[in-house]
Scaffold this motif. Structure first.
Motif, PDB file in Angstrom:
ATOM      1  N   GLY A   1     115.105  11.460  33.951  1.00  0.00           N
ATOM      2  CA  GLY A   1     114.872  11.405  35.390  1.00  0.00           C
ATOM      3  C   GLY A   1     115.080   9.995  35.900  1.00  0.00           C
ATOM      4  N   ILE A   2     115.455   9.885  37.150  1.00  0.00           N
ATOM      5  CA  ILE A   2     115.678   8.584  37.781  1.00  0.00           C
ATOM      6  C   ILE A   2     114.583   8.382  38.835  1.00  0.00           C
ATOM      7  CG2 ILE A   2     117.267   7.167  39.142  1.00  0.00           C
ATOM      8  CD1 ILE A   2     119.533   8.929  37.922  1.00  0.00           C
ATOM      9  N   VAL A   3     113.772   7.369  38.629  1.00  0.00           N
ATOM     10  CA  VAL A   3     112.632   7.112  39.515  1.00  0.00           C
ATOM     11  C   VAL A   3     112.626   5.634  39.904  1.00  0.00           C
ATOM     12  CG1 VAL A   3     111.242   8.967  38.537  1.00  0.00           C
ATOM     13  CG2 VAL A   3     111.093   6.684  37.560  1.00  0.00           C
ATOM     14  N   GLU A   4     111.827   5.310  40.918  1.00  0.00           N
ATOM     15  CA  GLU A   4     111.785   3.926  41.388  1.00  0.00           C
ATOM     16  C   GLU A   4     111.063   3.015  40.402  1.00  0.00           C
ATOM     17  OE1 GLU A   4     108.181   6.067  43.095  1.00  0.00           O
ATOM     18  OE2 GLU A   4     110.271   6.490  42.570  1.00  0.00           O
ATOM     19  N   VAL A   5     110.028   3.547  39.742  1.00  0.00           N
ATOM     20  CA  VAL A   5     109.264   2.763  38.782  1.00  0.00           C
ATOM     21  C   VAL A   5     108.412   3.717  37.952  1.00  0.00           C
ATOM     22  CG1 VAL A   5     107.258   2.431  40.298  1.00  0.00           C
ATOM     23  CG2 VAL A   5     107.753   0.729  38.520  1.00  0.00           C
TER      24      VAL A   5
ATOM     25  N   SER B   1     105.448   9.370  39.341  1.00  0.00           N
ATOM     26  CA  SER B   1     106.791   9.687  38.840  1.00  0.00           C
ATOM     27  C   SER B   1     106.717  10.447  37.526  1.00  0.00           C
ATOM     28  CB  SER B   1     107.623   8.412  38.683  1.00  0.00           C
ATOM     29  OG  SER B   1     106.984   7.476  37.844  1.00  0.00           O
ATOM     30  N   TRP B   2     105.765  10.087  36.645  1.00  0.00           N
ATOM     31  CA  TRP B   2     105.604  10.831  35.402  1.00  0.00           C
ATOM     32  C   TRP B   2     105.149  12.268  35.686  1.00  0.00           C
ATOM     33  CZ3 TRP B   2     107.857  10.037  31.169  1.00  0.00           C
ATOM     34  CH2 TRP B   2     108.076   8.756  30.674  1.00  0.00           C
ATOM     35  N   SER B   3     104.297  12.433  36.662  1.00  0.00           N
ATOM     36  CA  SER B   3     103.820  13.770  37.015  1.00  0.00           C
ATOM     37  C   SER B   3     104.981  14.642  37.481  1.00  0.00           C
ATOM     38  CB  SER B   3     102.753  13.676  38.104  1.00  0.00           C
ATOM     39  OG  SER B   3     102.288  14.963  38.459  1.00  0.00           O
TER      40      SER B   3
ATOM     41  N   LYS C   1     106.258  17.809  35.189  1.00  0.00           N
ATOM     42  CA  LYS C   1     106.109  19.135  35.801  1.00  0.00           C
ATOM     43  C   LYS C   1     107.426  19.896  35.745  1.00  0.00           C
ATOM     44  CE  LYS C   1     102.269  18.343  39.029  1.00  0.00           C
ATOM     45  NZ  LYS C   1     101.902  18.133  40.458  1.00  0.00           N
ATOM     46  N   GLU C   2     108.533  19.207  36.048  1.00  0.00           N
ATOM     47  CA  GLU C   2     109.851  19.832  35.972  1.00  0.00           C
ATOM     48  C   GLU C   2     110.177  20.244  34.546  1.00  0.00           C
ATOM     49  OE1 GLU C   2     111.782  20.530  38.648  1.00  0.00           O
ATOM     50  OE2 GLU C   2     110.104  19.780  39.845  1.00  0.00           O
ATOM     51  N   LEU C   3     109.877  19.376  33.596  1.00  0.00           N
ATOM     52  CA  LEU C   3     110.145  19.673  32.192  1.00  0.00           C
ATOM     53  C   LEU C   3     109.292  20.846  31.719  1.00  0.00           C
ATOM     54  CD1 LEU C   3     111.855  18.424  29.845  1.00  0.00           C
ATOM     55  CD2 LEU C   3     109.762  17.268  29.117  1.00  0.00           C
TER      56      LEU C   3
ATOM     57  N   LEU D   1     100.951   7.756  32.222  1.00  0.00           N
ATOM     58  CA  LEU D   1     101.516   8.813  31.384  1.00  0.00           C
ATOM     59  C   LEU D   1     100.427   9.526  30.595  1.00  0.00           C
ATOM     60  CD1 LEU D   1     103.865  10.348  30.152  1.00  0.00           C
ATOM     61  CD2 LEU D   1     104.249   8.425  28.605  1.00  0.00           C
ATOM     62  N   ILE D   2      99.475   8.767  30.059  1.00  0.00           N
ATOM     63  CA  ILE D   2      98.371   9.367  29.307  1.00  0.00           C
ATOM     64  C   ILE D   2      97.591  10.340  30.190  1.00  0.00           C
ATOM     65  CG2 ILE D   2      96.157   8.873  28.192  1.00  0.00           C
ATOM     66  CD1 ILE D   2      97.407   6.288  27.141  1.00  0.00           C
ATOM     67  N   ASN D   3      97.333   9.948  31.424  1.00  0.00           N
ATOM     68  CA  ASN D   3      96.586  10.810  32.348  1.00  0.00           C
ATOM     69  C   ASN D   3      97.346  12.087  32.666  1.00  0.00           C
ATOM     70  OD1 ASN D   3      94.588   8.880  32.459  1.00  0.00           O
ATOM     71  ND2 ASN D   3      95.336   7.941  34.344  1.00  0.00           N
ATOM     72  N   VAL D   4      98.657  11.961  32.904  1.00  0.00           N
ATOM     73  CA  VAL D   4      99.471  13.115  33.275  1.00  0.00           C
ATOM     74  C   VAL D   4      99.592  14.096  32.112  1.00  0.00           C
ATOM     75  CG1 VAL D   4     101.793  13.863  33.942  1.00  0.00           C
ATOM     76  CG2 VAL D   4     100.761  11.885  35.064  1.00  0.00           C
ATOM     77  N   VAL D   5      99.802  13.590  30.903  1.00  0.00           N
ATOM     78  CA  VAL D   5      99.902  14.468  29.730  1.00  0.00           C
ATOM     79  C   VAL D   5      98.604  15.243  29.540  1.00  0.00           C
ATOM     80  CG1 VAL D   5     100.077  14.505  27.212  1.00  0.00           C
ATOM     81  CG2 VAL D   5     101.667  13.122  28.539  1.00  0.00           C
TER      82      VAL D   5
END
Length: 261
Positions: free
Chosen positions: A7-11, A16-18, A22-24, A46-50
């Motif tokens: 994915g291409i994100v601003e930072v 952005s990880w969420s 979610k898409e994956l 990332l830890i929080n989103v996972v």
């Protein structure tokens, strides 16, 4: 390694990880992450989103990134060796022995390595249902290094170059691997099997029983002959050994190899 998506994100941040995960999750139908292991650095977002999206997945923290932080405060080859012994210990007995040695050498180093639950970074606590003993993201870092130049291009050209590079790399790796396959085994797996077959020459069956046997092992954690010895129980039908190598990797350990000879 087979790249699935990028994915291409601003930072890199939690939002952005969420979005990306979610898409994956939707595309791969991962659900809550049952029977999946996710390995990453310790980026807090990332830890929080996972934890939120994949509550049942086993989230491992890359040991190479952990060591990069560890060595900022705890330098030296002896501390480095003990750090990796803790990481690569296959069972709790090996882990506790390495941790005790680390504590004797430097108590603060022991405290720092334990500031994160070892279930996230030590093989000794990896669950057996996931047949992977990986403790680092080295494969991903190699791919990242190959894509550095592409990242500086306009977005369309960047995607085209990344896609072409990944496709070309996949074909090249497949051709390289197929030429070196030994029967059904890839070259790296076959190398490990051969090492385990050589290692079982330093083992002795003490007591064969129904569906399993007891093994006395004279090799230490560095695969060197030691004056001490360890005893393990092998269950062939369940594909388990109390050393846990077979359990977490899916590859027969040197103790199990004795049952095939």
């Amino acid at each position: 390694m087979y790249p699935i998506a990028w994915g291409i994100v601003e930072v890199e941040k939690e939002e952005s990880w969420s979005w990306f995960l979610k898409e994956l999750k939707y595309d791969l139908q991962i659900g809550d992450g049952d029977s999946y292991a996710i390995i990453s650095d310790q980026q807090k977002g990332l830890i929080n989103v996972v934890a939120d999206l994949f509550p049942n997945a086993k989230h491992r923290h890359c040991a190479r990134h952990r060591y990069a932080n560890f060595r900022k405060k705890h330098k030296g080859k002896d501390l480095q060796a003990l750090f990796w012994r803790c990481v690569k210990a296959l069972n709790e007995a090996e882990f506790n022995a390495a941790l005790a040695e680390l504590g004797k050498l430097k108590h603060a180093a022991r405290d720092d390595i334990m500031n994160i639950d070892p279930k996230h970074w030590s093989r000794a606590f990896f669950k057996a249902e996931i047949k992977s003993s990986m403790v680092d993201n080295n494969m991903c870092e190699v791919l990242n290094a190959l894509l550095v130049d592409a990242r500086h291009k306009a977005i369309i050209f960047m995607n085209q170059e990344m896609r072409a590079m990944c496709a070309g790399r996949t074909v090249a790796r497949r051709e390289f691997g197929s030429a070196k396959f030994v029967g059904e085994f890839g070259p790296k797996i076959w190398t490990k099997i051969v090492q385990n077959m050589e290692g079982n020459k330093k083992c002795k069956v003490l007591w064969p029983g129904e569906g399993g046997y007891e093994v006395e092992d004279y090799l230490n954690s560095k695969n060197k002959v030691d004056s001490g010895r360890n005893t393990y129980i092998v269950h062939l039908e369940d594909r388990k050994c109390t050393c846990r190598y077979w359990d977490i990797s899916g590859i027969s350990c040197r103790h199990a190899m004795l049952g095939y000879i």
